[in-house]
Design an enzyme around this catalytic site. Structure first.
Site, short mmCIF file in Angstrom:
data_model
loop_
_atom_site.label_atom_id
_atom_site.label_comp_id
_atom_site.label_asym_id
_atom_site.label_seq_id
_atom_site.Cartn_x
_atom_site.Cartn_y
_atom_site.Cartn_z
CD GLU A 45 -2.58 1.63 2.76
OE1 GLU A 45 -2.74 2.38 3.42
OE2 GLU A 45 -2.22 -0.18 3.63
CB THR A 73 -4.45 8.29 3.34
OG1 THR A 73 -3.48 7.16 3.88
CG2 THR A 73 -4.81 9.67 3.90
CE LYS A 133 -7.14 1.35 7.70
NZ LYS A 133 -6.23 3.14 7.08
#
Length: 210
Positions: A45, A73, A133
């Site tokens: 990621e 993000t 998550k």
């Protein structure tokens, strides 16, 4: 070609760890991805916290086509589309962002929103997110995963935030029922030896069993 959602889940079930970092220095990012690839990992990621990171993401995706690179993000539909255009195989947010969920669903890209409560986890599921998550891990603790899997025995979660990059640290979360863990700054805090550290971690996790 954008990988199918199950491709990501299968990789995480195999690797059990998802490295994550901000590619603010392209040369450093390139070296890190090369080390992770050599260590046998299949996904990483790249967090979107630096100016121009979408262009950097596209360049890294072109250089490492065999890795599933996700954008982290992601907080808006515009950013979601920018990273998917750049080749993102999955999108990650610190919380559920409905516009990002819609954009990812329209293009068939897995979206992993963050959740820190049972209610937030349920909202993510209802938004169509198969993988969620749990964040921040250092606040929630492995006991939260065990408790969550009571009402949601089929929960597929990835834990990020404060996970120690050791077999003991990762194993505590896997033993509680997490599919995988995200490893950030603690994995990369040492300048060299990344490939060796990941190889040792993967070996020790295999010894722990499924």
């Amino acid at each position: 070609m954008i990988p199918e959602p199950l491709a990501l889940e299968a990789l995480l079930a195999r690797d059990r760890v998802l490295p994550l970092f901000t590619p603010d220095a392209p040369d450093v990012a390139r070296a890190r991805l090369a080390a992770l690839r050599s260590a046998g990992l299949g996904a990483a990621e790249l967090t979107a916290r630096a100016p121009g990171v979408a262009a950097t993401f596209a360049a890294l995706h072109a250089e490492f086509p065999e890795l599933l690179l996700g954008a982290g993000t992601v907080l808006s539909a515009a950013d979601a589309h920018a990273f998917m255009d750049a080749g993102a195989a999955f999108l990650v947010s610190p919380c559920l962002v409905p516009q990002v969920a819609v954009a990812a669903r329209e293009r068939g890209v897995p979206y992993l929103p963050g959740a820190g409560t049972v209610g937030e986890y349920l909202q993510a599921r209802e938004a169509g997110c198969g993988l969620v998550k749990l964040f921040p891990g250092e606040v929630l603790g492995p006991a939260f995963v065990r408790a969550l899997r009571g009402p949601f025995p089929d929960a597929r979660v990835i834990v990020t935030g404060g996970v120690e990059p050791t077999a003991r640290g990762v194993g505590a979360w896997l033993g509680a029922g997490a599919l995988a863990v995200g490893l950030g700054s603690q994995l990369f805090r040492e300048a060299g030896g990344l490939e060796a550290r990941v190889r040792v971690l993967r070996r020790d996790l295999r010894r722990l069993g499924p």
